[in-house]
Every structure is written in structure tokens, then in C-alpha cells.
Design an enzyme around this catalytic site. Structure first.
Site, short mmCIF file in Angstrom:
data_model
loop_
_atom_site.label_atom_id
_atom_site.label_comp_id
_atom_site.label_asym_id
_atom_site.label_seq_id
_atom_site.Cartn_x
_atom_site.Cartn_y
_atom_site.Cartn_z
N SER A 72 -13.19 8.27 -2.01
CA SER A 72 -11.99 7.72 -1.37
C SER A 72 -11.56 8.71 -0.29
CB SER A 72 -10.96 7.58 -2.48
OG SER A 72 -9.77 7.14 -1.94
N LEU A 73 -10.44 8.45 0.35
CA LEU A 73 -9.95 9.35 1.40
C LEU A 73 -8.58 9.87 1.04
CD1 LEU A 73 -10.58 7.47 4.77
CD2 LEU A 73 -11.49 9.69 4.12
N ARG A 103 -18.07 -0.65 -3.58
CA ARG A 103 -17.84 0.75 -3.95
C ARG A 103 -17.78 0.93 -5.46
NH1 ARG A 103 -12.99 4.11 -1.61
NH2 ARG A 103 -11.79 2.65 -2.86
N LYS A 142 -8.53 2.80 10.91
CA LYS A 142 -8.81 2.58 9.48
C LYS A 142 -8.67 1.09 9.22
CE LYS A 142 -7.47 4.17 4.91
NZ LYS A 142 -7.51 2.85 4.30
N LYS A 164 -1.87 7.19 7.75
CA LYS A 164 -1.50 5.77 7.64
C LYS A 164 -0.23 5.48 8.41
CE LYS A 164 -2.74 3.66 3.79
NZ LYS A 164 -3.12 3.34 2.43
N CYS A 199 37.46 18.23 23.67
CA CYS A 199 37.24 17.46 22.44
C CYS A 199 36.25 18.23 21.55
CB CYS A 199 36.70 16.09 22.85
SG CYS A 199 36.19 15.06 21.49
N GLU A 219 -11.02 7.30 14.23
CA GLU A 219 -11.36 5.87 14.24
C GLU A 219 -10.22 5.07 13.61
OE1 GLU A 219 -14.70 5.54 11.60
OE2 GLU A 219 -15.79 7.11 12.65
N CYS A 246 39.47 13.29 18.93
CA CYS A 246 40.62 13.99 19.52
C CYS A 246 41.74 13.03 19.92
CB CYS A 246 40.18 14.81 20.72
SG CYS A 246 39.76 13.79 22.15
N ASP A 306 -8.50 -2.32 7.25
CA ASP A 306 -7.95 -2.68 5.95
C ASP A 306 -8.76 -3.83 5.36
OD1 ASP A 306 -6.27 -2.49 3.85
OD2 ASP A 306 -4.61 -3.57 4.77
N GLU A 352 3.87 1.68 -1.23
CA GLU A 352 4.44 1.97 -2.56
C GLU A 352 3.36 2.51 -3.50
OE1 GLU A 352 7.93 -1.26 -3.24
OE2 GLU A 352 6.04 -2.00 -2.45
N TYR A 353 2.14 1.94 -3.39
CA TYR A 353 1.04 2.41 -4.23
C TYR A 353 0.72 3.87 -3.90
CZ TYR A 353 -3.65 2.86 -6.17
OH TYR A 353 -4.74 3.31 -6.86
N ASP A 354 0.66 4.18 -2.61
CA ASP A 354 0.37 5.56 -2.19
C ASP A 354 1.41 6.53 -2.73
OD1 ASP A 354 -1.95 4.88 -0.88
OD2 ASP A 354 -0.99 4.64 1.07
N CYS A 374 34.86 9.69 26.01
CA CYS A 374 36.08 10.45 25.84
C CYS A 374 36.06 11.48 26.97
CB CYS A 374 36.06 11.15 24.47
SG CYS A 374 37.26 12.46 24.34
N GLU A 403 -16.70 -1.42 6.37
CA GLU A 403 -15.64 -2.24 5.78
C GLU A 403 -15.93 -3.71 6.05
OE1 GLU A 403 -13.69 -0.20 4.21
OE2 GLU A 403 -11.74 -1.16 3.91
N TYR A 428 -18.74 2.44 9.60
CA TYR A 428 -18.04 3.68 9.98
C TYR A 428 -18.70 4.94 9.45
CZ TYR A 428 -15.79 2.56 5.49
OH TYR A 428 -15.55 2.21 4.20
N ASP A 484 0.84 -1.20 0.00
CA ASP A 484 0.00 0.00 0.00
C ASP A 484 0.87 1.25 0.00
OD1 ASP A 484 -2.09 -1.68 0.12
OD2 ASP A 484 -2.90 -0.93 2.03
N CYS A 495 39.56 8.11 21.09
CA CYS A 495 38.45 8.94 20.58
C CYS A 495 38.68 9.23 19.10
CB CYS A 495 38.38 10.24 21.38
SG CYS A 495 37.22 11.41 20.66
#
Ligand code: IVH
Length: 679
Positions: A94-95, A147, A126, A322, A439, A124, A419, A128, A48-50, A434, A184, A236, A46, A416
Site C-alpha cells: 500500500s502507500l 492486490r 493518484k 491526498k 483604534c 503522478e 473603538c 481512484d 474518514e477512513y484515513d 474605521c 489501476e 503506474y 476515504d 467600529c
């Protein structure tokens, strides 16, 4: 020529590149829409799609001429052959979504700016799953519709009637003649596993996740098969309804009382409430029966929703936040050591860059040498990175099967890296330190801490500015900050009159902070902000605190023996006493009453300048603060611009704070405005 006049297109070949890039992006979105909505078997996450959708929106915004060709669906399309099509009386939108708290805050600000004080929010989880609209007529469930493309969906009534726990008829006098319930459809995680186990035993393909199984099952042609999938439903929203509900929370209570499974929710009055609910549902979601991938934030007042309306595919009154994908795997390129303000030399992992939740992660903390050994982390390993919420990513372990043969264990150095002083482990500590107070990185970190929000809160004196000032040999000790002059600042690269003035004014404000801030800023070992507050509650001046005896310090509530002796030895050191003397001579407040500037200063601070107020305040209302500024000759404006002199920032500030930070504008708190504007 297709190009409109209102774009700022680069010329020549690049135009073709943009077209081509846009077409490729649209093709990818359309393909993934088909896999997700049509076949319920996506190939990408999701997140990557977004990102694809976000890029699509950004391109359309940047190059408006592309709109003439845009074809990727806004809400997706889950319609399938073999089902009767049913139009939605009210479109199923959609949202808008984000993975970023600032964008959520900007949404809340936008809503508050348009609606004023009377707006509240409902938060609320979400869920899936797959969206479903259920039509009840005179209490009877008559229709279930997916939908679809948002305007019309598939009639899946026969499948909807197999949903576990969903009443088919509701006998209540107050039940509306027409009620469309939206929610949902999901499959519990336990059922999902059982169904997959069974399929595996039968040699069938397993489903990738519970969402795909729920969406796919809702669209089976044979309700007997759907029945075996044990679908469930959470409501919802409502769509068409012959009864008025002033608030969304009332809708949820009503549905619950009618026996319709309903989403849990919290009512929120401001961003702080919203954010705490978002975090709460993130913590709770592991205990839910269904998968959730975020929280939905909605306007509670239904009349205000109408006022806010919608853009093409999503309402302006709701937004999904998300949650991040929590774990990713990347390669550990090297381990470097970073020297902190207290001399602790901490290992930092340098990673092959990898996106988590919208930010590219290149570094992660490895905590200490013991942790590296315990997890057997070696340079070259593939490591599992976890980022929960907004915290710094941490390496939680390695992928043993992917260890390269030449992966080397990490050997902690004896000296260190900055220094070359030898590193020591103090009694009972896992960290290496140190112990050289001169330093260079320790000095830089101490200055950063002194000026930071948690201490003197000197706006615009951040790490980069400090580095620049140190390179120019203008800054080495805390006291040097208060010796900076405009002439010296103007010699620095990229420093104009405005930013020099802003820095000097911020430094001036830093002189008059509460005593605990100065005390915390000094970096006395074991004295954090909380201890500093306890100490200044008992000793309200630096002089009194410096004179306190060990036993007196030990008797202060919340101050243990270690802290008390650390304070004694700090103030017993002549160099530190000299530093405090210098700071006092440079005009820093050494006691806990905010020094009032004289009236001429007050007049000159506000007179004729523009101020912006954001957030909520403890002791005063916004209006009172506005009046104070105006009485002192200032103007209060609604938005931040280059002409803004300072921004007054309260709790849960809005995007105006980000604007101020971006433009390098001074920020003030309530106490400062009160002190500067007089009584
Ligand atoms: S409200 C106008 N509330 O997420 C849209 N949607 O990514 C109103 N979803 O289409 C939707 N949990 O299918 C809403 N608590 C919730 C939700 C929720 C899941 C789904 C819904 C929506 C999709 C958008």
C-alpha cells in the site's frame, strides 16, 4: 502480564480504556476494510477512513505494548471466494498517505537525507480505482491478479481481458520475457453515469461512485457482465521484470511505447518542483476521464528505491498526497467583525467546528457586506464551506432547504466594534472602514504587519508576542520595537534569557533589511511589496524617496496616480516624517546597501555557536555558506536542537525550518549570513 517495559502507560483504569479504545478502533477498521475491499461499498469517506488508520498508527507508536494484539490488516484484503489465488512474486504494498504539505516535505527531506544529491522524484496523479497486476510472458497477457492481501490476490484474468484499450499481446523485440505491469482499473466518469442511469431505469440499486463500480466489476464471476462495465486501465509501476530500468520515468515511457495505457507524470528535482506538480494535478484533475484523489510522489531512481526499502505495508520511496474533501456543510453560529490594519472592518463567520482535511475549521471569511447580502447568508443558516488547497476556507453559499425559521439577516453596524468610531464607506469601495488611526486592533495589526515575514521579518515577534508587549505597555509605535531591552523582556511572563536574546537578535537583524521591506512595513496605503520594490529600485534611500515630487513618483514605472499621491501625503505628514527620523536614529538602515557590521560583531555573531542550513540558495551553494559560517568561527550541524543558535533558511526549506519555529530559534537568510560573515 502483557505490558512491556518500554511503554509509558498511565496507571490503573486508563490502561483498560486504552485497550478498549484500541479494540474498538481495530473493529471499526476491520469492518470498513470489509465494506471497502470485500464488498466495494464503503460507508465512510476515504478521508474518514484515513483518519482511523492514522489514529491506529499513532496508538501503536505511543503504546508499543498494543502491538502484541494488533490485528487490523495493513493493506486491506480484497480476496473473494470463487477465484483461484495467485501469489505475488513481489508483494503489492500500500502507500503511506498524508493530507498535509509539511508531512510531504518531511518525506522528501527523509528521502534526500538518505539518498543524497542524486535522487529525483516522479509525481503522478493518484487514480481512484482498483489495483491490478498484469503478467506478460513473451509479450502475451497471461494473467491478471487483484492486490488481494498484498501477498496473494484473486486470478481475474478473464475479466482483465475485457479491459478496453489493453493489448493482449505485444510484439516488440525489446519487450522483456517476463513483465508484470501494475496499475489501476477504472471506469470513466461518463460510463459510470450511463451505467447508473441504466440501472435506475431497470429499478436496480445505483453505485455510490466510479471506484466502487470498478472494483466490484473486476471481481464479477461472469466476464460477460464485466465486459458491459467498460473497464479501463492505467499503468503506474512494474513488478517482476526480466529487464533492468534505471529510472521510473523510463518505465513509463517504455510502457507507453508498447501501447499500454500509462499514467501522466512529471519529474521533480526538489520539494518546490514536487509541490508545483501536486498543485498542477489538482487543477487538472477535473478534466480527467477518471477520478483522482491525490498525487503519488515516487523516487525516480530504481536502485535508490531498493536502498530505501519498505516498512511493513508501504515502501519508503513513495508517498501519496491526498487532496482535501473540498466542500462541507456546517452551521453559521454568528458573524463577528474584525478590524484590519488599514481600518477595514471585515465580517468573519463563526461556525460550528467542522473538520476539513485534518484541520478543524471554526472561522471563515465572508468578504464584505455586499457578499453577505448577495448570498443571502443569515445567522443560523447551514452554509457550504469550501477549502481549496491550503487557502482560508470561504463560505460559498447556503443550503436553502435547511434554513431555520428564526434565521436573521445580518445588519451591518454603524460604529467600529473596537473603538466605537463611526464606520465609513470610501468612494468606490465595498468595505466599511474605521478611520480612527488610534483604534487599538488597527495598531496591533500594523505592528504585526511591520514585523511580519513580508516586511521586516522579525522572527518571533508575532501576534502573541505583540499582544503581550502591548499589554505590558512596552509597545505602541514601530519605533518602540527598537527600544526594547533585555531587562524589560525578562519581566514578561514565560520569557527566559534564551527567548529574550532570540527576540533581540531578530530585532537587530530587522534593522538591516532591504529598504523595500521597511517601506512595505510602514503600511503606506496602496504600497504593497511589489510597489515598494519598484520604488526602491528607482530611489535607493529613504531620504531620496521622501524628497521625490509627485510628478517624479508618477513617472516611476508601475506607480500610478493614486499610489503616487498616497506616498506624497504619507511623507507630507509631519508625524510620519518624525517616525522615519526616529527609526533612523535607532539604527535602521535607510538605504539599500546591507550595512556591514564590524569584524568584532561578525566574530561574536558566529563564534562558537551552532548553525543549521536548510533549503536551496540563490547566490551561493550550501557548501559555500557552510564555509563562510565556519570561517567566522561557527559550527554547522545537521539537525536542529535546543543548542542551535540560528537556522539558515533558503528556498524550499525542509522540516528543519518547522523545527526551528517550534523551538523558537532564530532564522537567517542568505543575505544576512553573507553580510554578517563579511567577505
Ligand atoms: S504506486 C508500492 N501510483 O493507490 C505501491 N499507486 O493507496 C505502489 N494508486 O495501492 C503504488 N494511482 O492501487 C501508485 N500513480 C499511482 C497510483 C497508485 C493510484 C493506488 C494503488 C495503490 C493505492 C495506495
Amino acid at each position: 502480564m502483557i505490558f512491556a517495559m518500554d511503554n509509558e502507560l498511565p496507571l490503573g483504569l486508563e490502561q483498560d480504556d486504552i485497550w478498549q479504545g484500541f479494540r474498538n478502533l481495530e473493529a471499526a477498521i476491520t469492518r470498513h476494510d470489509g465494506l471497502y475491499y470485500g464488498k466495494s461499498s464503503p460507508e465512510i469517506s476515504d478521508w474518514e477512513y484515513d483518519q482511523l488508520k492514522k489514529k491506529h498508527r499513532e496508538l501503536l507508536k505511543e503504546y508499543p505494548f498494543l502491538r502484541t494484539q494488533a490485528s487490523a490488516a495493513d493493506v486491506g484484503d480484497d480476496r473473494r471466494k470463487g477465484f483461484r489465488k495467485v501469489p505475488h512474486r513481489i508483494p503489492m504494498l500500500s502507500l503511506g498517505n498524508t493530507y498535509n504539505a509539511d508531512e510531504l516535505r518531511a518525506f522528501v527531506d527523509r528521502v534526500c537525507d538518505s539518498c543524497g544529491a542524486e535522487v529525483s522524484f516522479v509525481v503522478e496523479p493518484k487514480i481512484d480505482g482498483a489495483a491490478l497486476s498484469l503478467i506478460f510472458e513473451n509479450g502475451a497477457l497471461v494473467c491478471g491478479v487483484t492486490r488481494g492481501n498484498g501477498s496473494e490476490g484473486d486470478d481475474v484474468t478473464h475479466n482483465a481481458k475485457t479491459i478496453i484499450g489493453l493489448p493482449h499481446s505485444i510484439e516488440r523485440k525489446d519487450f522483456p520475457a517476463l513483465l508484470e505491469v501494475r496499475g489501476e482499473v477504472y471506469i470513466t466518469l461518463a460510463d459510470f453515469e450511463e451505467i447508473n442511469d441504466q440501472r435506475q431505469r431497470e429499478g436496480l440499486d445505483v453505485f455510490a461512485n466510479a471506484r466502487n463500480l470498478a472494483a466490484g466489476s473486476l471481481k464479477l464471476l461472469d466476464p460477460k457482465l464485466t465486459h458491459q462495465r467498460r473497464l479501463r486501465f492505467v499503468a503506474y509501476e512494474i513488478g517482476s521484470c526480466s529487464r533492468e530500468f534505471p529510472k521510473h520515468e523510463e518505465v513509463l515511457y517504455f510502457l507507453e511505447h508498447c501501447g499500454i495505457p500509462t499514467n501522466v507524470h512529471r519529474v521533480a528535482q526538489n520539494f518546490a518542483d514536487i509541490w508545483s506538480a501536486v498543485e498542477y494535478y489538482d487543477r487538472e484533475r477535473r478534466s480527467y476521464k477518471f477520478a483522482t484523489d491525490g498525487a503519488v510522489i515516487k523516487v525516480n531512481e530504481r536502485a535508490l528505491r531498493d536502498k530505501l526499502g519498505a516498512i511493513s505495508s508501504a515502501p519508503r520511496w513513495a508517498m501519496a498526497y491526498k487532496y482535501c474533501p473540498e466542500r462541507v456543510v456546517t452551521r453559521l453560529l454568528s458573524i463577528e467583525l474584525s478590524v484590519g490594519r488599514t481600518g477595514i472592518v471585515a465580517p468573519v463567520a463563526h461556525l460550528e467546528p467542522i473538520p476539513i482535511c485534518g484541520t478543524i475549521v471554526r472561522h471563515a471569511t465572508l468578504h464584505n457586506a455586499n457578499e453577505i447580502a448577495r448570498k443571502d447568508i443569515r445567522v443560523g443558516d447551514f452554509v457550504v464551506l469550501e477549502k481549496a488547497g491550503e487557502v482560508i476556507p470561504a463560505i460559498v453559499g447556503i443550503v436553502p432547504g435547511r434554513r431555520p425559521i428564526d434565521a436573521r439577516p445580518f445588519i451591518y453596524p454603524e460604529f467600529c466594534p473596537a473603538c466605537n468610531d463611526s464606520l465609513k464607506r470610501l468612494d468606490g469601495e465595498v468595505a466599511y472602514r474605521c478611520l480612527n488611526p488610534n483604534c487599538p486592533p488597527q495598531i496591533a495589526r500594523r505592528l504585526e504587519h511591520f514585523a511580519s515575514k513580508q516586511a521586516l521579518d522579525i522572527d518571533t515577534l508575532g501576534p502573541q508576542r505583540i499582544e503581550q508587549l502591548r499589554d505590558a505597555r512596552l509597545l505602541e509605535r514601530f519605533s518602540d520595537i527598537f527600544r526594547l531591552t533585555k531587562a524589560a523582556l525578562l519581566q514578561l511572563p514565560n520569557t527566559k534569557e534564551k527567548s529574550a536574546n532570540a527576540l533581540l537578535e531578530a530585532i537587530e537583524l530587522g534593522k538591516h533589511r532591504q529598504l523595500w521591506r521597511l517601506l512595505h512595513g510602514l503600511g503606506i496605503p496602496h504600497v504593497g511589496a511589489q510597489t515598494a520594490k519598484l520604488l526602491t529600485r528607482r530611489w535607493s534611500s529613504m531620504e531620496a524617496l521622501m524628497a521625490a515630487k509627485l510628478d517624479e513618483l508618477q513617472s516611476c514605472e508601475g506607480v500610478g496616480n493614486i499610489v503616487a499621491s498616497s506616498i506624497c501625503s504619507f511623507f507630507g505628514d509631519p508625524a510620519n516624517r518624525q517616525l522615519i527620523g526616529e527609526l533612523a536614529a535607532l539604527g535602521l538602515s535607510m538605504e539599500d546597501s546591507i550595512k556591514e557590521s564590524n569584524s568584532a560583531d561578525k566574530a561574536s555573531f558566529f563564534a562558537g555557536k551552532n548553525f543549521v542550513i536548510t533549503g536551496t540558495f540563490r547566490a551561493y551553494t550550501r557548501e559555500e555558506l557552510k564555509q563562510r559560517i565556519e570561517r567566522a568561527g561557527g559550527n554547522v550541524k545537521g539537525s536542529v536542537s535546543a543548542k542551535t543558535h540560528a537556522v539558515l533558511v533558503g528556498e524550499s526549506p525542509g522540516s528543519k525550518l518547522a523545527d526551528a519555529e517550534r523551538l523558537g530559534i532564530l532564522t537567517l537568510d542568505e543575505e544576512q549570513v553573507v553580510a554578517l560573515s563579511g567577505h
